[in-house]
Design an enzyme around this catalytic site. Structure first.
Site, PDB file in Angstrom:
ATOM      1  NE  ARG A 122      -4.091   1.872   1.081  1.00  0.00           N
ATOM      2  CZ  ARG A 122      -5.139   2.158   0.320  1.00  0.00           C
ATOM      3  NH1 ARG A 122      -5.219   1.700  -0.917  1.00  0.00           N
ATOM      4  NH2 ARG A 122      -6.134   2.876   0.790  1.00  0.00           N
ATOM      5  CB  THR A 399      -9.531  -0.639  -7.546  1.00  0.00           C
ATOM      6  OG1 THR A 399      -9.532   0.569  -6.832  1.00  0.00           O
ATOM      7  CG2 THR A 399      -8.654  -1.628  -6.820  1.00  0.00           C
ATOM      8  CB  THR A 417      -6.263   0.758  -6.333  1.00  0.00           C
ATOM      9  OG1 THR A 417      -7.152   1.756  -6.811  1.00  0.00           O
ATOM     10  CG2 THR A 417      -5.708   1.187  -4.993  1.00  0.00           C
ATOM     11  CG  ASN A 419      -8.364   6.305  -4.388  1.00  0.00           C
ATOM     12  OD1 ASN A 419      -9.253   5.467  -4.227  1.00  0.00           O
ATOM     13  ND2 ASN A 419      -8.362   7.436  -3.721  1.00  0.00           N
ATOM     14  CG  ASP A 441      -8.468   5.333  -0.031  1.00  0.00           C
ATOM     15  OD1 ASP A 441      -9.564   5.807  -0.368  1.00  0.00           O
ATOM     16  OD2 ASP A 441      -7.959   4.347  -0.595  1.00  0.00           O
ATOM     17  CB  SER A 470      -7.275  -0.177   1.666  1.00  0.00           C
ATOM     18  OG  SER A 470      -7.794  -0.784   0.508  1.00  0.00           O
ATOM     19  CB  SER A 471     -12.760  -0.647   1.022  1.00  0.00           C
ATOM     20  OG  SER A 471     -13.080   0.496   1.756  1.00  0.00           O
ATOM     21  N   GLY A 491     -13.905  -1.257  -6.514  1.00  0.00           N
ATOM     22  CA  GLY A 491     -15.233  -0.697  -6.218  1.00  0.00           C
ATOM     23  C   GLY A 491     -15.290   0.136  -4.961  1.00  0.00           C
ATOM     24  N   GLY A 492     -14.131   0.619  -4.494  1.00  0.00           N
ATOM     25  CA  GLY A 492     -14.136   1.500  -3.328  1.00  0.00           C
ATOM     26  C   GLY A 492     -14.825   0.860  -2.139  1.00  0.00           C
TER      27      GLY A 492
HETATM   28  O1  DON Z   1      -8.130   1.228  -1.169  1.00  0.00           O
HETATM   29  C1  DON Z   1      -9.290   1.555  -1.342  1.00  0.00           C
HETATM   30  O2  DON Z   1     -10.209   1.172  -0.650  1.00  0.00           O
HETATM   31  C2  DON Z   1      -9.619   2.433  -2.525  1.00  0.00           C
HETATM   32  N1  DON Z   1      -8.497   3.258  -2.847  1.00  0.00           N
HETATM   33  C3  DON Z   1     -10.034   1.553  -3.644  1.00  0.00           C
HETATM   34  C4  DON Z   1     -10.454   2.318  -4.842  1.00  0.00           C
HETATM   35  C5  DON Z   1     -11.298   1.542  -5.733  1.00  0.00           C
HETATM   36  O3  DON Z   1     -11.627   0.416  -5.522  1.00  0.00           O
HETATM   37  C6  DON Z   1     -11.758   2.254  -6.897  1.00  0.00           C
HETATM   38  N2  DON Z   1     -12.289   1.319  -7.853  1.00  0.00           N
HETATM   39  N3  DON Z   1     -13.186   1.031  -8.386  1.00  0.00           N
END
Ligand code: DON
Length: 589
Positions: A122, A399, A417, A419, A441, A470-471, A491-492
């Protein structure tokens, strides 16, 4: 007669019968028309497979060229880690909106002998970062600073991560072999898919505004499917990594260009930040759910903890009896999600900087207690669990996840990712790669939402060298001591609930992997106090019943994009790519 004429036009060796000039003209026109039709039928760029069954090895990734790179590595005797490394480098070229060398990610590994491991690559906050860096003089968040441009960039971890993974688990002796396909793709170019063309067009003006032009991503005419994207500067950077190892990225020419780019935009990353970056091996977070063992990513991701919390809560309810997407099941799952995301906001952050109570959070006793306020008849309003209210902004993010099983039976689940789409939109001038905007984040200010609507507090406050929460939820599930599923998603904030729901679709609702992935999803993240639903998820009756319990809804087109592998009882492997990303592709042998 027409049928005969048609053939004549195409098979010149067939004797043409005597005919008058009108008939001949008609014949020619017909042939011209037919040829024109043929030319306008678009030839598919890539042979994309959304589902395959394989005997020995399988890859699910966000791009067919990356899936091919991964399977080739395994055909040469490489293991799943080797394949994942080669895929990560390839995606940095063919999937520039999320694949990266300027970002970071997580890799969860389960070796054939049952050994499990987790790699954290990360991004980190720069040494010069401070907790108020995105606030104005009145202590209000300056929203754009953590999302666009040079100040949004975290110190990238991807290249260090790939070298750490290879040093510990690589079976292909020389990592050069795993970087080579990416160099070739960058130097010779490849045809962009329609989805990538659309994204490049959508973000064209922002990329043009932030960067020194020309760069390969900005054209004067709009991108269309099939156009070639050639990235000579990225090819050179990859060649430096190939020749010099990780120093080819974190030191020397690349570091110089990196820091010059950052300084051009008043960013704060220095050579010392780059030189000090190290990937970290962590102990995966694990938890039992009925006959299954969940192996997932610990902090600095919230994904593994939250997933295990959700499943452990479900253990106390007859979920399968409630039925897939029944109002009772959705109410229960959404109420569990609400509580788990409230915990995330309060307790989750980088465990190197903050004491995250992982064991307590996933303990059966705590989760039972957490559901004492659960009411089958009505919602527990989020402001009665913890305070705060804000707008959710799920616009443009990206991501990418890869799931791999190799012929030896090793499994790898990796999510990486930048982001947002193309991260901060900054391309390192002269080095050709996008930089992340992962700093968003962090919690810029307690209670103020980030781009995913997520709030946080002390646990996820900015500190120099800290990793942002992160998620991402790269996960491997075991059953009876064997790999059962490998899955994860971009997908955040919706990643966690997507992994949760796809797994329960298989384990509780008896679906095959493809229907489980394709099924519509819903998502509650505590704040805002509403259920996000994909279009056409709920029947009117279900929606009414949930509304009568107090639920509010917001429709979105699509949420997380799952890439999953299921190991069948007979040992065969089923891989599935999500229709939510047209480019998701499964390959195997
Ligand atoms: O680490 C995280 O949770 C976010 N930066 C992830 C971003 C993400 O999944 C965007 N994508 N669709």
């Amino acid at each position: 007669m027409n049928h005969y004429l048609f053939k004549v036009a195409y098979f010149k060796s067939i004797t043409i019968p005597k005919m008058n000039s009108n008939a001949l003209t008609f014949l020619l026109l017909l042939a011209i028309f037919f040829n024109a039709c043929r030319e306008s039928t678009p030839v598919p760029l890539y042979d994309i497979q959304k589902k395959i069954t394989a005997d020995s090895a399988i890859v699910v990734s966000a791009h067919p060229l990356a899936s091919e790179v991964g399977t080739e590595v395994m055909k040469e005797g490489g293991n799943a880690v080797d394949a994942a490394i080669a895929i990560q480098f390839a995606l940095a070229v063919v999937y520039p909106r999320a694949g990266n060398i300027g970002g970071g990610g997580f890799m969860v590994i389960r070796q054939q002998n049952g050994n499990i491991d987790a790699l954290d690559y990360r991004e980190k906050a720069p040494l010069a970062a401070n907790r108020d860096m995105y606030l104005d003089q009145e202590k209000n968040v300056i929203d754009s600073l953590s999302k666009y441009g040079h100040l949004a960039v975290g110190v990238p971890g991807t290249v260090a991560g790939m070298f750490a993974a290879h040093a510990k688990y690589g079976q292909i002796k020389d990592i050069k072999r795993l970087i080579q396909p990416a160099i070739k793709l960058a130097a010779l170019g490849f045809a962009v898919t329609e989805t990538e063309a659309n994204r490049l067009n959508k973000f064209r003006d922002t990329i043009a505004k932030i960067n020194i032009l020309p760069n390969p991503f900005v054209k004067t005419t709009p991108w269309k499917a099939g156009d070639k994207l050639v990235q000579p500067e990225l090819a050179q950077t990859l060649q430096l990594i190939h020749n010099q190892g990780q120093a080819g990225f974190y030191e020397g020419k690349t570091a110089e260009k990196f820091v010059a780019e950052i300084q051009r935009g008043n960013g704060i990353i220095t050579k010392a930040d780059l030189a000090q970056y190290q990937a970290k091996w962590r102990t995966p977070v694990t938890g039992d759910y009925k006959d299954y063992k969940i192996i997932s990513m610990p902090p600095p991701s919230s994904g593994g903890v939250a997933l295990i919390q959700l499943l452990k809560i479900m253990e106390n309810y007859p979920l399968s009896e409630y039925g897939f997407h029944s109002p009772t099941a959705i109410h229960l799952m959404a109420e569990a999600e609400r509580r788990v995301y409230a915990d995330r906001a309060e307790h989750l952050g980088d465990s190197d900087f903050y004491d995250v109570p992982v064991d307590s959070l996933i303990s059966t006793a705590y989760l039972k207690e957490r559901m004492l306020t659960f009411d089958e008849q009505k919602v527990t309003p989020s402001d009665s669990i913890l305070g705060g209210a804000f707008e959710l902004g799920l616009e443009s993010f990206e991501t990418t996840h890869t799931s791999v099983i190799d012929p030896m039976g090793n499994a790898v689940s990796v999510t990486t990712t930048l982001n947002s789409n193309y991260g901060s939109k900054v391309v390192v001038n002269g080095a050709g790669f996008f930089l992340n905007n992962e700093m968003d984040d962090f919690s810029a200010k307690p209670g103020v939402p980030n781009q995913f609507g997520l709030v946080g507090a002390e646990a996820n406050a900015i500190q120099p060298q800290k990793r942002m929460l992160s998620s991402m939820t790269p996960t491997i599930v075991e059953k009876d001591g064997k790999v059962f599923m490998v899955l994860g998603a971009p997908g955040g904030s919706t990643i966690i609930t997507a992994v949760f729901q796809v797994f329960t679709n298989v384990a509780e609702f008896g679906m095959g992997l493809q229907p489980a992935v394709n099924a519509k999803r819903f998502h509650h993240q505590w704040l805002p106090d509403e259920i996000l639903v994909e279009e056409e998820t709920l029947s009117d009756a279900t929606r009414q019943e949930l509304a009568s319990k107090g639920h509010q809804f917001r429709e979105v087109k699509r949420m997380a994009v799952i890439k999953a592998i299921h190991v069948l009882p007979n040992g065969k492997l089923v891989g599935v790519g999500d229709p939510r990303n047209p480019d998701d592709d499964v390959a195997g042998f």
